[in-house]
Write a protein that holds these residues in place. Structure first.
Motif, PDB file in Angstrom:
ATOM      1  N   GLU A   2       0.836  -1.205   0.000  1.00 16.17           N
ATOM      2  CA  GLU A   2       0.000   0.000   0.000  1.00 16.17           C
ATOM      3  C   GLU A   2       0.871   1.256   0.000  1.00 16.17           C
ATOM      4  O   GLU A   2       1.829   1.356   0.749  1.00 16.17           O
ATOM      5  CB  GLU A   2      -0.901  -0.013   1.236  1.00 16.17           C
ATOM      6  CG  GLU A   2      -1.957   1.065   1.216  1.00 16.17           C
ATOM      7  CD  GLU A   2      -2.908   0.951   2.396  1.00 16.17           C
ATOM      8  OE1 GLU A   2      -4.110   0.854   2.145  1.00 16.17           O
ATOM      9  OE2 GLU A   2      -2.425   0.962   3.548  1.00 16.17           O
ATOM     10  N   LYS A   4       1.517   5.019   0.861  1.00  9.97           N
ATOM     11  CA  LYS A   4       1.061   5.967   1.874  1.00  9.97           C
ATOM     12  C   LYS A   4       1.408   7.388   1.424  1.00  9.97           C
ATOM     13  O   LYS A   4       2.576   7.704   1.214  1.00  9.97           O
ATOM     14  CB  LYS A   4       1.719   5.645   3.218  1.00  9.97           C
ATOM     15  CG  LYS A   4       1.207   6.483   4.366  1.00  9.97           C
ATOM     16  CD  LYS A   4       1.849   6.042   5.676  1.00  9.97           C
ATOM     17  CE  LYS A   4       1.461   6.942   6.810  1.00  9.97           C
ATOM     18  NZ  LYS A   4       2.201   6.640   8.044  1.00  9.97           N
ATOM     19  N   GLU A  25      -9.647  12.437  -2.450  1.00  9.83           N
ATOM     20  CA  GLU A  25     -10.653  11.558  -3.068  1.00  9.83           C
ATOM     21  C   GLU A  25     -10.073  10.809  -4.262  1.00  9.83           C
ATOM     22  O   GLU A  25     -10.278   9.600  -4.408  1.00  9.83           O
ATOM     23  CB  GLU A  25     -11.853  12.379  -3.566  1.00  9.83           C
ATOM     24  CG  GLU A  25     -12.778  12.889  -2.510  1.00  9.83           C
ATOM     25  CD  GLU A  25     -13.829  13.849  -3.095  1.00  9.83           C
ATOM     26  OE1 GLU A  25     -14.110  13.795  -4.321  1.00  9.83           O
ATOM     27  OE2 GLU A  25     -14.363  14.645  -2.321  1.00  9.83           O
ATOM     28  N   ILE A  28      -7.567   8.136  -3.026  1.00 13.10           N
ATOM     29  CA  ILE A  28      -8.243   7.016  -2.356  1.00 13.10           C
ATOM     30  C   ILE A  28      -8.949   6.134  -3.383  1.00 13.10           C
ATOM     31  O   ILE A  28      -8.917   4.908  -3.293  1.00 13.10           O
ATOM     32  CB  ILE A  28      -9.215   7.532  -1.263  1.00 13.10           C
ATOM     33  CG1 ILE A  28      -8.396   8.053  -0.073  1.00 13.10           C
ATOM     34  CG2 ILE A  28     -10.177   6.436  -0.817  1.00 13.10           C
ATOM     35  CD1 ILE A  28      -9.215   8.775   0.986  1.00 13.10           C
ATOM     36  N   GLN A  29      -9.577   6.764  -4.378  1.00 15.44           N
ATOM     37  CA  GLN A  29     -10.231   5.992  -5.454  1.00 15.44           C
ATOM     38  C   GLN A  29      -9.222   5.144  -6.220  1.00 15.44           C
ATOM     39  O   GLN A  29      -9.593   4.177  -6.867  1.00 15.44           O
ATOM     40  CB  GLN A  29     -10.956   6.929  -6.428  1.00 15.44           C
ATOM     41  CG  GLN A  29     -12.202   7.554  -5.861  1.00 15.44           C
ATOM     42  CD  GLN A  29     -12.736   8.705  -6.722  1.00 15.44           C
ATOM     43  OE1 GLN A  29     -12.154   9.055  -7.751  1.00 15.44           O
ATOM     44  NE2 GLN A  29     -13.823   9.294  -6.277  1.00 15.44           N
ATOM     45  N   ASN A  30      -7.964   5.514  -6.138  1.00 12.76           N
ATOM     46  CA  ASN A  30      -6.893   4.783  -6.812  1.00 12.76           C
ATOM     47  C   ASN A  30      -6.051   3.976  -5.826  1.00 12.76           C
ATOM     48  O   ASN A  30      -4.849   3.793  -6.025  1.00 12.76           O
ATOM     49  CB  ASN A  30      -6.043   5.747  -7.636  1.00 12.76           C
ATOM     50  CG  ASN A  30      -6.761   6.171  -8.899  1.00 12.76           C
ATOM     51  OD1 ASN A  30      -6.743   5.456  -9.882  1.00 12.76           O
ATOM     52  ND2 ASN A  30      -7.433   7.310  -8.856  1.00 12.76           N
ATOM     53  N   ASN A  31      -6.701   3.531  -4.750  1.00 10.93           N
ATOM     54  CA  ASN A  31      -6.121   2.584  -3.787  1.00 10.93           C
ATOM     55  C   ASN A  31      -4.876   3.078  -3.073  1.00 10.93           C
ATOM     56  O   ASN A  31      -3.956   2.311  -2.819  1.00 10.93           O
ATOM     57  CB  ASN A  31      -5.824   1.242  -4.475  1.00 10.93           C
ATOM     58  CG  ASN A  31      -7.077   0.661  -5.081  1.00 10.93           C
ATOM     59  OD1 ASN A  31      -8.131   0.643  -4.440  1.00 10.93           O
ATOM     60  ND2 ASN A  31      -6.993   0.232  -6.323  1.00 10.93           N
ATOM     61  N   GLN A  32      -4.854   4.375  -2.754  1.00 13.58           N
ATOM     62  CA  GLN A  32      -3.743   4.890  -1.975  1.00 13.58           C
ATOM     63  C   GLN A  32      -4.261   5.326  -0.607  1.00 13.58           C
ATOM     64  O   GLN A  32      -5.345   5.890  -0.498  1.00 13.58           O
ATOM     65  CB  GLN A  32      -3.075   6.050  -2.709  1.00 13.58           C
ATOM     66  CG  GLN A  32      -2.506   5.583  -4.032  1.00 13.58           C
ATOM     67  CD  GLN A  32      -1.428   6.489  -4.579  1.00 13.58           C
ATOM     68  OE1 GLN A  32      -0.879   7.331  -3.894  1.00 13.58           O
ATOM     69  NE2 GLN A  32      -1.108   6.283  -5.829  1.00 13.58           N
ATOM     70  N   LYS A  33      -3.475   5.061   0.399  1.00 16.11           N
ATOM     71  CA  LYS A  33      -3.808   5.501   1.749  1.00 16.11           C
ATOM     72  C   LYS A  33      -3.379   6.959   1.866  1.00 16.11           C
ATOM     73  O   LYS A  33      -2.226   7.296   1.569  1.00 16.11           O
ATOM     74  CB  LYS A  33      -3.078   4.643   2.777  1.00 16.11           C
ATOM     75  CG  LYS A  33      -3.419   5.001   4.198  1.00 16.11           C
ATOM     76  CD  LYS A  33      -2.714   4.120   5.210  1.00 16.11           C
ATOM     77  CE  LYS A  33      -3.208   4.527   6.571  1.00 16.11           C
ATOM     78  NZ  LYS A  33      -2.233   4.383   7.606  1.00 16.11           N
ATOM     79  N   LYS A 173      -0.658   9.995  -8.317  1.00 10.67           N
ATOM     80  CA  LYS A 173      -0.868   8.555  -8.174  1.00 10.67           C
ATOM     81  C   LYS A 173       0.228   7.784  -8.918  1.00 10.67           C
ATOM     82  O   LYS A 173       0.724   6.786  -8.443  1.00 10.67           O
ATOM     83  CB  LYS A 173      -2.241   8.161  -8.724  1.00 10.67           C
ATOM     84  CG  LYS A 173      -2.479   6.650  -8.781  1.00 10.67           C
ATOM     85  CD  LYS A 173      -3.652   6.292  -9.651  1.00 10.67           C
ATOM     86  CE  LYS A 173      -3.231   6.260 -11.082  1.00 10.67           C
ATOM     87  NZ  LYS A 173      -3.357   5.040 -11.813  1.00 10.67           N
TER      88      LYS A 173
END
Length: 175
Positions: A2, A4, A25, A28-33, A173
């Motif tokens: 993940e 961060k 947003e 997060i939609q792209n799988n990042q914390k 991202k």
């Protein structure tokens, strides 16, 4: 693994925070914390992040002093991770000043600090005369008059190009 990402911001009227929330947003939609912090609240270890985004607005021609101090104090740690910076200012409402290489505030900012983030962007902010204290309203009105912008004290215009903010988030991202 993940990724961060930290987002650190300084805002005067809240619009830079609004931009940060959009970036959050997108990430997060792209799988990042993602963790979001005001410059006043950030006490974390910079190197615990894979990426750090720093955003600051302009007031009276300068970025927030705490952001500048933070960058100067933490340059070594910032240089050890992936970083991005964005500026929010009303002059960016003009097409010819809407990119980092053409925006006078971004140019001045990087002339005065010894840090080179991997990605730099500039966003036009929001003009809302009713929200400003008297002195700020008069000063911003004067600046807008000089730059041929709206001076009516009832004016409220959000100049931000939200597609550009989203595109910046996607660029981050892919860092």
């Amino acid at each position: 693994m993940e990724i961060k990402t930290g987002i650190l911001y300084a805002t005067v009227d809240g619009h830079t925070l609004k931009i940060c929330n959009r970036l959050k947003e997108v990430l997060i939609q792209n799988n990042q914390k993602v963790e979001l912090f005001s410059i006043d609240d950030f006490k974390e270890d910079i190197t615990s992040y894979d990426k750090l985004i720093i955003g600051a607005s302009i007031r009276y021609g300068v970025h927030n002093k705490k952001i500048i101090e933070f960058i100067n104090t933490n340059k070594k740690q910032l240089d050890s991770i992936k970083t991005a910076f964005f500026s929010v200012n009303l002059v960016a409402r003009k097409l010819e000043k809407s990119t980092p290489v053409l925006n006078p505030y971004v140019i001045k900012f990087f002339k005065n600090i010894d840090w080179k983030p991997m990605i730099v962007e500039v966003f036009a902010g929001k003009l809302n005369y009713k929200k400003y204290p008297f002195f700020d309203r008069v000063m911003i009105q004067f600046i807008m008059w000089m730059t041929k912008g709206p001076t009516n004290t009832n004016t409220e215009i959000e100049y931000t190009n939200w597609d550009k903010v989203t595109a910046f988030g996607l660029q981050i991202k892919n860092l």
